[in-house]
Scaffold this motif. Structure first.
Motif, PDB file in Angstrom:
ATOM      1  N   MET A  30     -68.892 -29.590  12.569  1.00 58.38           N
ATOM      2  CA  MET A  30     -69.317 -30.304  13.758  1.00 58.38           C
ATOM      3  C   MET A  30     -70.394 -29.528  14.522  1.00 58.38           C
ATOM      4  N   VAL A  31     -70.228 -28.193  14.639  1.00 56.10           N
ATOM      5  CA  VAL A  31     -71.240 -27.362  15.300  1.00 56.10           C
ATOM      6  C   VAL A  31     -72.562 -27.440  14.536  1.00 56.10           C
ATOM      7  N   SER A  32     -72.498 -27.389  13.228  1.00 57.47           N
ATOM      8  CA  SER A  32     -73.713 -27.464  12.407  1.00 57.47           C
ATOM      9  C   SER A  32     -74.428 -28.799  12.570  1.00 57.47           C
ATOM     10  N   ASP A  33     -73.668 -29.875  12.664  1.00 58.10           N
ATOM     11  CA  ASP A  33     -74.272 -31.204  12.837  1.00 58.10           C
ATOM     12  C   ASP A  33     -75.019 -31.284  14.176  1.00 58.10           C
ATOM     13  N   ILE A  34     -74.399 -30.759  15.233  1.00 53.09           N
ATOM     14  CA  ILE A  34     -75.046 -30.778  16.542  1.00 53.09           C
ATOM     15  C   ILE A  34     -76.298 -29.903  16.524  1.00 53.09           C
ATOM     16  N   ALA A  35     -76.203 -28.734  15.891  1.00 48.91           N
ATOM     17  CA  ALA A  35     -77.345 -27.827  15.827  1.00 48.91           C
ATOM     18  C   ALA A  35     -78.500 -28.447  15.042  1.00 48.91           C
ATOM     19  N   GLU A  36     -78.191 -29.117  13.945  1.00 47.79           N
ATOM     20  CA  GLU A  36     -79.248 -29.753  13.153  1.00 47.79           C
ATOM     21  C   GLU A  36     -79.945 -30.847  13.957  1.00 47.79           C
ATOM     22  N   GLU A  37     -79.166 -31.609  14.680  1.00 50.43           N
ATOM     23  CA  GLU A  37     -79.731 -32.682  15.504  1.00 50.43           C
ATOM     24  C   GLU A  37     -80.685 -32.130  16.560  1.00 50.43           C
ATOM     25  N   LYS A  38     -80.337 -30.968  17.128  1.00 48.88           N
ATOM     26  CA  LYS A  38     -81.144 -30.387  18.206  1.00 48.88           C
ATOM     27  C   LYS A  38     -82.101 -29.305  17.713  1.00 48.88           C
ATOM     28  N   GLU A  39     -82.228 -29.161  16.400  1.00 44.48           N
ATOM     29  CA  GLU A  39     -83.125 -28.191  15.784  1.00 44.48           C
ATOM     30  C   GLU A  39     -82.805 -26.767  16.241  1.00 44.48           C
ATOM     31  N   LEU A  40     -81.527 -26.459  16.258  1.00 39.20           N
ATOM     32  CA  LEU A  40     -81.058 -25.110  16.554  1.00 39.20           C
ATOM     33  C   LEU A  40     -80.639 -24.434  15.262  1.00 39.20           C
ATOM     34  N   HIS A  41     -80.686 -23.114  15.276  1.00 38.50           N
ATOM     35  CA  HIS A  41     -80.277 -22.348  14.108  1.00 38.50           C
ATOM     36  C   HIS A  41     -78.874 -21.786  14.334  1.00 38.50           C
ATOM     37  N   GLU A  81     -59.628 -18.426  15.069  1.00 41.28           N
ATOM     38  CA  GLU A  81     -60.753 -18.168  15.957  1.00 41.28           C
ATOM     39  C   GLU A  81     -61.976 -17.794  15.128  1.00 41.28           C
ATOM     40  N   VAL A  82     -63.129 -18.275  15.579  1.00 41.74           N
ATOM     41  CA  VAL A  82     -64.371 -17.969  14.889  1.00 41.74           C
ATOM     42  C   VAL A  82     -65.476 -17.820  15.926  1.00 41.74           C
ATOM     43  N   VAL A  83     -66.429 -16.934  15.644  1.00 46.35           N
ATOM     44  CA  VAL A  83     -67.565 -16.728  16.538  1.00 46.35           C
ATOM     45  C   VAL A  83     -68.829 -17.210  15.848  1.00 46.35           C
ATOM     46  N   VAL A  84     -69.621 -18.021  16.537  1.00 48.92           N
ATOM     47  CA  VAL A  84     -70.890 -18.474  15.989  1.00 48.92           C
ATOM     48  C   VAL A  84     -71.999 -18.159  16.984  1.00 48.92           C
ATOM     49  N   LEU A  85     -73.208 -17.987  16.462  1.00 49.77           N
ATOM     50  CA  LEU A  85     -74.389 -17.766  17.282  1.00 49.77           C
ATOM     51  C   LEU A  85     -75.329 -18.953  17.112  1.00 49.77           C
ATOM     52  N   LEU A  86     -75.757 -19.517  18.214  1.00 49.20           N
ATOM     53  CA  LEU A  86     -76.765 -20.568  18.208  1.00 49.20           C
ATOM     54  C   LEU A  86     -78.079 -19.985  18.714  1.00 49.20           C
ATOM     55  N   VAL A  87     -79.158 -20.251  18.009  1.00 47.46           N
ATOM     56  CA  VAL A  87     -80.461 -19.716  18.383  1.00 47.46           C
ATOM     57  C   VAL A  87     -81.466 -20.863  18.413  1.00 47.46           C
ATOM     58  N   GLY A  88     -82.282 -20.882  19.453  1.00 45.72           N
ATOM     59  CA  GLY A  88     -83.291 -21.927  19.566  1.00 45.72           C
ATOM     60  C   GLY A  88     -83.568 -22.239  21.018  1.00 45.72           C
ATOM     61  N   HIS A  89     -84.112 -23.422  21.261  1.00 44.88           N
ATOM     62  CA  HIS A  89     -84.405 -23.846  22.627  1.00 44.88           C
ATOM     63  C   HIS A  89     -83.145 -24.492  23.209  1.00 44.88           C
ATOM     64  N   LEU A  90     -82.177 -23.651  23.529  1.00 40.24           N
ATOM     65  CA  LEU A  90     -80.870 -24.128  23.969  1.00 40.24           C
ATOM     66  C   LEU A  90     -80.928 -24.823  25.317  1.00 40.24           C
TER      67      LEU A  90
END
Length: 208
Positions: A187-198, A124-133
């Motif tokens: 995979m999460v990082s790839d999606i975030a980069e595509e959508k300009e999320l941090h 299990e891992v917890v990640v935070l996405l920040v941006g115009h979600l």
């Protein structure tokens, strides 16, 4: 199971809070492969389904299409997951190769497979996405993460104090298969980069 469940079977499974439907398919020798791939064995598949009409039947079709024999269904509508989905436990009988084909077909069809046989999400891992979600389609982001065979979103929370006009943040607790955490994070990082999320560095052990 040699054919799709009839409408009566679907109604019984989806109308009761706790349903156990036994022996819903034919178990004749002609329906089961007992060749070089091994003897048929019982397997348990745990799913999470949207609470919408027809979802259960759609999830059961890959079992029939790939030569599995449906033994039982446990459909508990009164117990929803943190994402508002319905847990369903399906027991099937199949040879090992056919069971693998069933699980692959379920995932290819967009069904969230929480556990298949001995396979389970052990890390299990917890990640935070920040941006115009919200503006970047949050539901699409979550759906694409769910499509990764190595990961399942165990919990999710959104903090959007200014609504969709400002930056928001989302906390995702992601369950992954043993040894597959790096794949899920990539995979999460790839999606975030595509959508300009941090993406904030992951917090292990399910920490807040």
């Amino acid at each position: 199971m040699t054919s799709a469940l009839n409408s009566e079977s679907e109604a019984d499974a989806e109308s009761d809070d706790r349903t156990r439907s036994q022996s819903c398919g034919s178990r004749g020798d002609s329906d089961v492969d007992t060749g070089a791939d091994g003897q048929p064995q019982p397997h348990t598949i745990r799913l999470e389904l949207p609470d919408q009409p027809g979802q259960l039947l759609a999830a059961l079709e890959p079992i029939s299409d790939n030569g599995g024999n449906l033994l039982s269904i446990f459909h508990e509508r009164g117990n929803v997951t943190p994402r508002g989905r319905i847990p369903v436990e399906v027991d099937v009988e199949a040879t090992p190769d056919r069971f693998d084909a069933i699980v692959s077909a379920l995932r290819d069809g967009g069904v969230n497979v929480v556990q298949a046989g001995a396979e389970h999400y052990a890390e299990e891992v917890v990640v935070l996405l920040v941006g115009h979600l919200v503006d970047t389609d949050l539901s699409d982001t979550l759906r694409r993460i769910e499509q990764c065979p190595a990961a399942s979103i165990a919990d999710f929370s959104l903090n959007a104090p200014e609504g969709r006009t400002d930056t928001s943040s989302a906390r995702l607790r992601i369950a992954t298969r043993a040894g597959a955490t790096a794949e899920a994070l990539e995979m999460v990082s790839d999606i975030a980069e595509e959508k300009e999320l941090h993406v904030v560095e992951p917090l292990t052990g399910g920490a807040a």
